[in-house]
Scaffold this active site. Structure first.
Site, PDB file in Angstrom:
ATOM      1  N   TYR A  49       0.702  -1.086   0.017  1.00  0.00           N
ATOM      2  CA  TYR A  49      -0.073  -0.018   0.101  1.00  0.00           C
ATOM      3  C   TYR A  49       0.954   1.263  -0.068  1.00  0.00           C
ATOM      4  O   TYR A  49       0.638   2.369   0.527  1.00  0.00           O
ATOM      5  CB  TYR A  49      -1.003   0.062   1.084  1.00  0.00           C
ATOM      6  CG  TYR A  49      -2.085  -1.012   0.999  1.00  0.00           C
ATOM      7  CD1 TYR A  49      -2.835  -0.893  -0.050  1.00  0.00           C
ATOM      8  CD2 TYR A  49      -2.183  -2.183   1.887  1.00  0.00           C
ATOM      9  CE1 TYR A  49      -4.150  -1.686  -0.446  1.00  0.00           C
ATOM     10  CE2 TYR A  49      -3.612  -2.875   1.802  1.00  0.00           C
ATOM     11  CZ  TYR A  49      -4.137  -2.853   0.272  1.00  0.00           C
ATOM     12  OH  TYR A  49      -5.259  -3.579   0.346  1.00  0.00           O
ATOM     13  N   PHE A  57      -5.856   7.798   6.531  1.00  0.00           N
ATOM     14  CA  PHE A  57      -6.527   6.490   6.964  1.00  0.00           C
ATOM     15  C   PHE A  57      -5.414   5.454   6.975  1.00  0.00           C
ATOM     16  O   PHE A  57      -5.843   4.382   7.293  1.00  0.00           O
ATOM     17  CB  PHE A  57      -7.693   6.324   5.960  1.00  0.00           C
ATOM     18  CG  PHE A  57      -7.364   5.982   4.676  1.00  0.00           C
ATOM     19  CD1 PHE A  57      -6.788   4.828   4.005  1.00  0.00           C
ATOM     20  CD2 PHE A  57      -7.650   7.205   3.506  1.00  0.00           C
ATOM     21  CE1 PHE A  57      -6.658   4.607   2.789  1.00  0.00           C
ATOM     22  CE2 PHE A  57      -7.211   6.876   2.322  1.00  0.00           C
ATOM     23  CZ  PHE A  57      -6.742   5.875   1.702  1.00  0.00           C
ATOM     24  N   ARG A  85     -11.575  -7.092 -11.497  1.00  0.00           N
ATOM     25  CA  ARG A  85     -12.018  -5.627 -10.913  1.00  0.00           C
ATOM     26  C   ARG A  85     -13.372  -5.310 -10.967  1.00  0.00           C
ATOM     27  O   ARG A  85     -14.208  -4.796 -10.095  1.00  0.00           O
ATOM     28  CB  ARG A  85     -11.151  -4.418 -11.450  1.00  0.00           C
ATOM     29  CG  ARG A  85      -9.563  -4.435 -11.387  1.00  0.00           C
ATOM     30  CD  ARG A  85      -9.260  -4.067  -9.908  1.00  0.00           C
ATOM     31  NE  ARG A  85      -9.436  -2.555  -9.516  1.00  0.00           N
ATOM     32  CZ  ARG A  85      -9.132  -2.045  -8.681  1.00  0.00           C
ATOM     33  NH1 ARG A  85      -8.244  -2.538  -7.481  1.00  0.00           N
ATOM     34  NH2 ARG A  85      -9.209  -0.410  -8.439  1.00  0.00           N
ATOM     35  N   THR A  91     -14.023   0.727  -4.846  1.00  0.00           N
ATOM     36  CA  THR A  91     -13.356   0.563  -3.495  1.00  0.00           C
ATOM     37  C   THR A  91     -14.379   0.946  -2.472  1.00  0.00           C
ATOM     38  O   THR A  91     -14.391  -0.115  -1.208  1.00  0.00           O
ATOM     39  CB  THR A  91     -12.418   1.668  -3.606  1.00  0.00           C
ATOM     40  OG1 THR A  91     -11.591   1.393  -4.684  1.00  0.00           O
ATOM     41  CG2 THR A  91     -11.536   1.743  -2.221  1.00  0.00           C
ATOM     42  N   ARG A 102     -18.053  -6.620  -3.269  1.00  0.00           N
ATOM     43  CA  ARG A 102     -17.860  -5.612  -2.324  1.00  0.00           C
ATOM     44  C   ARG A 102     -19.561  -4.958  -2.162  1.00  0.00           C
ATOM     45  O   ARG A 102     -19.850  -4.907  -1.035  1.00  0.00           O
ATOM     46  CB  ARG A 102     -17.193  -4.475  -2.631  1.00  0.00           C
ATOM     47  CG  ARG A 102     -15.516  -4.743  -2.451  1.00  0.00           C
ATOM     48  CD  ARG A 102     -14.665  -3.712  -3.029  1.00  0.00           C
ATOM     49  NE  ARG A 102     -13.387  -3.872  -2.799  1.00  0.00           N
ATOM     50  CZ  ARG A 102     -12.411  -3.380  -3.295  1.00  0.00           C
ATOM     51  NH1 ARG A 102     -12.587  -2.373  -4.335  1.00  0.00           N
ATOM     52  NH2 ARG A 102     -11.073  -3.484  -2.968  1.00  0.00           N
ATOM     53  N   ASN A 112     -13.164  -3.644   2.921  1.00  0.00           N
ATOM     54  CA  ASN A 112     -14.047  -4.016   1.806  1.00  0.00           C
ATOM     55  C   ASN A 112     -13.767  -5.606   1.221  1.00  0.00           C
ATOM     56  O   ASN A 112     -13.773  -5.685  -0.058  1.00  0.00           O
ATOM     57  CB  ASN A 112     -13.878  -3.069   0.838  1.00  0.00           C
ATOM     58  CG  ASN A 112     -12.442  -2.607   0.344  1.00  0.00           C
ATOM     59  OD1 ASN A 112     -11.709  -3.380   0.905  1.00  0.00           O
ATOM     60  ND2 ASN A 112     -12.122  -1.557  -0.208  1.00  0.00           N
TER      61      ASN A 112
HETATM   62  P1  IDP Z   1      -8.860  -0.666  -4.358  1.00  0.00           P
HETATM   63  O1  IDP Z   1      -8.623  -1.520  -3.068  1.00  0.00           O
HETATM   64  O2  IDP Z   1     -10.313  -0.442  -5.050  1.00  0.00           O
HETATM   65  O3  IDP Z   1      -7.705  -0.869  -5.354  1.00  0.00           O
HETATM   66  P2  IDP Z   1      -7.041   1.617  -3.420  1.00  0.00           P
HETATM   67  O4  IDP Z   1      -7.227   3.302  -3.622  1.00  0.00           O
HETATM   68  O5  IDP Z   1      -6.068   0.938  -4.012  1.00  0.00           O
HETATM   69  O6  IDP Z   1      -8.483   0.978  -3.731  1.00  0.00           O
HETATM   70  O7  IDP Z   1      -7.123   1.700  -1.556  1.00  0.00           O
HETATM   71  C1  IDP Z   1      -6.669   0.516  -1.061  1.00  0.00           C
HETATM   72  C2  IDP Z   1      -7.025  -0.077   0.096  1.00  0.00           C
HETATM   73  O8  IDP Z   1      -7.304   1.093   1.035  1.00  0.00           O
HETATM   74  C3  IDP Z   1      -8.694   0.167  -0.072  1.00  0.00           C
HETATM   75  O9  IDP Z   1      -8.974  -1.499  -0.671  1.00  0.00           O
HETATM   76  C4  IDP Z   1      -9.428   0.172   1.274  1.00  0.00           C
HETATM   77  O10 IDP Z   1      -9.286  -0.973   2.067  1.00  0.00           O
HETATM   78  C5  IDP Z   1      -8.557   1.448   1.622  1.00  0.00           C
HETATM   79  N1  IDP Z   1      -9.135   2.659   1.470  1.00  0.00           N
HETATM   80  C6  IDP Z   1      -9.013   3.202   0.193  1.00  0.00           C
HETATM   81  N2  IDP Z   1      -9.688   4.443   0.282  1.00  0.00           N
HETATM   82  C7  IDP Z   1     -10.024   4.548   1.602  1.00  0.00           C
HETATM   83  C8  IDP Z   1     -10.614   5.635   2.251  1.00  0.00           C
HETATM   84  O11 IDP Z   1     -10.919   6.708   1.692  1.00  0.00           O
HETATM   85  N3  IDP Z   1     -10.900   5.453   3.672  1.00  0.00           N
HETATM   86  C9  IDP Z   1     -10.591   4.319   4.095  1.00  0.00           C
HETATM   87  N4  IDP Z   1      -9.792   3.440   3.589  1.00  0.00           N
HETATM   88  C10 IDP Z   1      -9.632   3.521   2.396  1.00  0.00           C
HETATM   89 MG    MG Z   2      -5.538  -0.522  -5.299  1.00  0.00          MG
END
Ligand code: IDP
Ligand code: MG
Length: 157
Positions: A49, A57, A85, A91, A102, A112
């Site tokens: 990450y 967060f 996807r 997300t 999800r 998620n």
């Molecule tokens: P993705 O998992 O759909 O690819 P990413 O932007 O890569 O989304 O974010 C990775 C993970 O970080 C997400 O799956 C989620 O668990 C967490 N996350 C992303 N955006 C947020 C947010 O705005 N608040 C809290 N957790 C978030």
């Molecule tokens: Mg991602």
């Protein structure tokens, strides 16, 4: 064939959703070619990450990914990255369409239930992060010709 990486997240393990999640991908016709349970170390979470490390967060995300083991899965199919996807959904699970993983199994933007690689390039990097070459399996499929058309077999296999 194209491969992608899925992580069944700790919240899904705790909630007893492993079987439901695996079934979604199997029913679609995607093939499991690697699967393992592990705890994500600090190092692996930080690397996986890295694109989010400055987001407010991030500490919550990191704790959530270390709250229980995860199951890492490598699955393959034609255009697997994009197809997965779509199956996984947006997300923020509250915005994810019904019918997606999800959308059907979560109320949260953070908890998620699954991770899925977001590009072919990242899928290669992420598969390498979780699997040694000997942990991925190349085996003959008995049903491919019933899952794909002749033209698709030429193009994707
Ligand atoms: P993705 O998992 O759909 O690819 P990413 O932007 O890569 O989304 O974010 C990775 C993970 O970080 C997400 O799956 C989620 O668990 C967490 N996350 C992303 N955006 C947020 C947010 O705005 N608040 C809290 N957790 C978030
Ligand atoms: Mg991602």
């Amino acid at each position: 064939m194209e491969k992608t990486l899925i992580l069944i997240k700790p919240n899904a393990i705790q909630r007893g959703l492993i079987g439901d999640i695996v079934t979604r991908f199997e029913r679609k016709g995607l093939r499991f070619v690697g699967m393992k349970m592990l705890f994500m170390t600090d190092e692996i979470v930080n690397e996986h990450y890295a694109h989010l490390k400055n987001r407010p967060f991030f500490p919550y995300l990191k704790a959530s990914m270390q709250a229980a083991p995860i199951i890492a899965c490598c699955i393959e199919g034609a255009e697997a990255v994009d197809t997965v996807r779509l199956l996984v959904g947006a997300t923020n699970s509250r915005k994810a369409l019904p019918g997606t993983i999800r959308g059907d199994f979560s109320m949260s933007g953070e908890q998620n239930v699954v991770h899925a690689s977001d590009s072919v390039e990242n899928a290669l990097i992420e598969i390498d992060r979780f699997f040694a070459p000997g942990e991925l399996f190349d085996y003959e499929s008995a049903v491919t010709r019933f899952e794909y058309g002749g033209e698709e077999s030429q193009k994707f296999m």
